[in-house]
Design a protein around this motif. Structure first.
Motif, PDB file in Angstrom:
ATOM      1  N   THR A  25       0.838  -1.203   0.000  1.00  0.00           N
ATOM      2  CA  THR A  25       0.000   0.000   0.000  1.00  0.00           C
ATOM      3  C   THR A  25       0.872   1.252   0.000  1.00  0.00           C
ATOM      4  O   THR A  25       0.639   2.177  -0.782  1.00  0.00           O
ATOM      5  N   VAL A  28       2.584   1.656  -3.565  1.00  0.00           N
ATOM      6  CA  VAL A  28       1.783   2.024  -4.746  1.00  0.00           C
ATOM      7  C   VAL A  28       0.949   3.284  -4.547  1.00  0.00           C
ATOM      8  O   VAL A  28       0.613   3.958  -5.530  1.00  0.00           O
ATOM      9  N   GLU A  29       0.594   3.599  -3.326  1.00  0.00           N
ATOM     10  CA  GLU A  29      -0.294   4.732  -3.062  1.00  0.00           C
ATOM     11  C   GLU A  29       0.136   6.037  -3.729  1.00  0.00           C
ATOM     12  O   GLU A  29      -0.701   6.718  -4.331  1.00  0.00           O
ATOM     13  N   ILE A  32      -0.866   6.031  -7.551  1.00  0.00           N
ATOM     14  CA  ILE A  32      -2.244   5.813  -7.996  1.00  0.00           C
ATOM     15  C   ILE A  32      -2.802   6.991  -8.790  1.00  0.00           C
ATOM     16  O   ILE A  32      -3.413   6.784  -9.851  1.00  0.00           O
ATOM     17  N   VAL A  53      -7.113   0.331 -13.050  1.00  0.00           N
ATOM     18  CA  VAL A  53      -6.034   0.554 -12.074  1.00  0.00           C
ATOM     19  C   VAL A  53      -6.132  -0.457 -10.940  1.00  0.00           C
ATOM     20  O   VAL A  53      -5.129  -1.038 -10.515  1.00  0.00           O
ATOM     21  N   GLN A  54      -7.343  -0.690 -10.466  1.00  0.00           N
ATOM     22  CA  GLN A  54      -7.529  -1.665  -9.384  1.00  0.00           C
ATOM     23  C   GLN A  54      -7.061  -3.054  -9.838  1.00  0.00           C
ATOM     24  O   GLN A  54      -6.357  -3.751  -9.098  1.00  0.00           O
ATOM     25  N   LEU A  57      -3.240  -3.118  -9.989  1.00  0.00           N
ATOM     26  CA  LEU A  57      -2.624  -3.233  -8.669  1.00  0.00           C
ATOM     27  C   LEU A  57      -2.780  -4.650  -8.112  1.00  0.00           C
ATOM     28  O   LEU A  57      -1.859  -5.181  -7.479  1.00  0.00           O
ATOM     29  N   ALA A  60      -0.224  -6.663  -9.848  1.00  0.00           N
ATOM     30  CA  ALA A  60       1.110  -6.356  -9.303  1.00  0.00           C
ATOM     31  C   ALA A  60       1.315  -7.095  -7.982  1.00  0.00           C
ATOM     32  O   ALA A  60       2.401  -7.621  -7.718  1.00  0.00           O
ATOM     33  N   TRP A  61       0.278  -7.125  -7.156  1.00  0.00           N
ATOM     34  CA  TRP A  61       0.390  -7.826  -5.876  1.00  0.00           C
ATOM     35  C   TRP A  61       0.595  -9.332  -6.103  1.00  0.00           C
ATOM     36  O   TRP A  61       1.452  -9.958  -5.483  1.00  0.00           O
ATOM     37  N   ARG A  64       4.129 -10.118  -7.243  1.00  0.00           N
ATOM     38  CA  ARG A  64       5.100  -9.327  -6.483  1.00  0.00           C
ATOM     39  C   ARG A  64       6.473  -9.979  -6.397  1.00  0.00           C
ATOM     40  O   ARG A  64       7.477  -9.289  -6.247  1.00  0.00           O
ATOM     41  N   LEU A  77       4.226  -0.488 -12.973  1.00  0.00           N
ATOM     42  CA  LEU A  77       2.809  -0.290 -12.697  1.00  0.00           C
ATOM     43  C   LEU A  77       2.101   0.328 -13.901  1.00  0.00           C
ATOM     44  O   LEU A  77       0.951  -0.029 -14.207  1.00  0.00           O
ATOM     45  N   THR A  81      -0.935  -1.332 -15.979  1.00  0.00           N
ATOM     46  CA  THR A  81      -2.162  -0.550 -16.156  1.00  0.00           C
ATOM     47  C   THR A  81      -2.529  -0.445 -17.635  1.00  0.00           C
ATOM     48  O   THR A  81      -3.700  -0.607 -18.005  1.00  0.00           O
TER      49      THR A  81
END
Length: 186
Positions: A25, A28-29, A32, A53-54, A57, A60-61, A64, A77, A81
């Motif tokens: 979090t 990436v925050e 965003i 985007v969601q 992410l 990406a998780w 990882r 990212l 996206t």
């Protein structure tokens, strides 16, 4: 956009690879808003852009373990996206082809102009330009958005798109040329 990775980002990436959700979090925050802007420009519909985007992410998780602490995370990212945006655009096209209704039209709100006449003209120009950008082939649109609108270098755009810097230069040139032709004919 710097290509150096600061030590804080490197430490976060190491924690993310180890499975730390809080570190993910924090990692990436800050990116965003930039990802959402790119996605909105690609898709034109805010809700679809947020979904892209969601999904990016989440991907990406899930992947990882492939993150490299020595490389900046934003280009990766952005690439993920863009892939999610491509998927959404393909689904839109398939839905239209199969007749499952029409996809919602993109909503664009130009900056307010000082007079109603100027605002009307600006809206028409913006709508026409956005329509023509949307009609560009996908690779031309991606290159144009990344370089001319998002401000990435051709090298960075090439890395994100998986093509050479020279290919990006050519794509942006062709996109601008097509836009100029279409808009001047309109």
């Amino acid at each position: 956009m710097p290509t150096e990775v600061d030590s804080q980002e490197q430490a976060l990436v190491a924690k993310v690879v180890a499975g730390d959700r809080r570190a993910f979090t924090r990692l990436v925050e800050p990116h965003i808003p930039k990802l959402l802007t790119t996605s909105t420009r690609m898709l034109g519909i805010r809700e679809e852009a947020e979904d892209a985007v969601q999904n990016a992410l989440a991907s990406a998780w899930l992947t990882r373990a492939r993150l490299d602490p020595s490389r900046p995370v934003l280009p990766l990212l952005t690439t993920i996206t863009l892939n999610k945006c491509r998927d959404k655009l393909r689904h839109r096209k398939a839905a239209r082809f199969l007749g499952f209704g029409t996809a919602p039209e993109p909503e664009f709100s130009p900056d307010p102009a000082p007079s109603p006449e100027s605002e009307t003209v600006d809206r028409q120009i913006l709508s026409r330009t956005q329509l023509e950008i949307d009609r560009l082939p996908l690779r031309l649109r991606e290159a144009l958005i990344l370089v001319a609108i998002e401000g990435h270098s051709q090298r960075e755009a090439g890395e994100m798109m998986g093509v050479s810097e020279k290919a990006v230069e050519s794509l942006v040139y062709r996109a601008r040329k097509r836009l100029k032709e279409k808009i001047s004919l309109g």
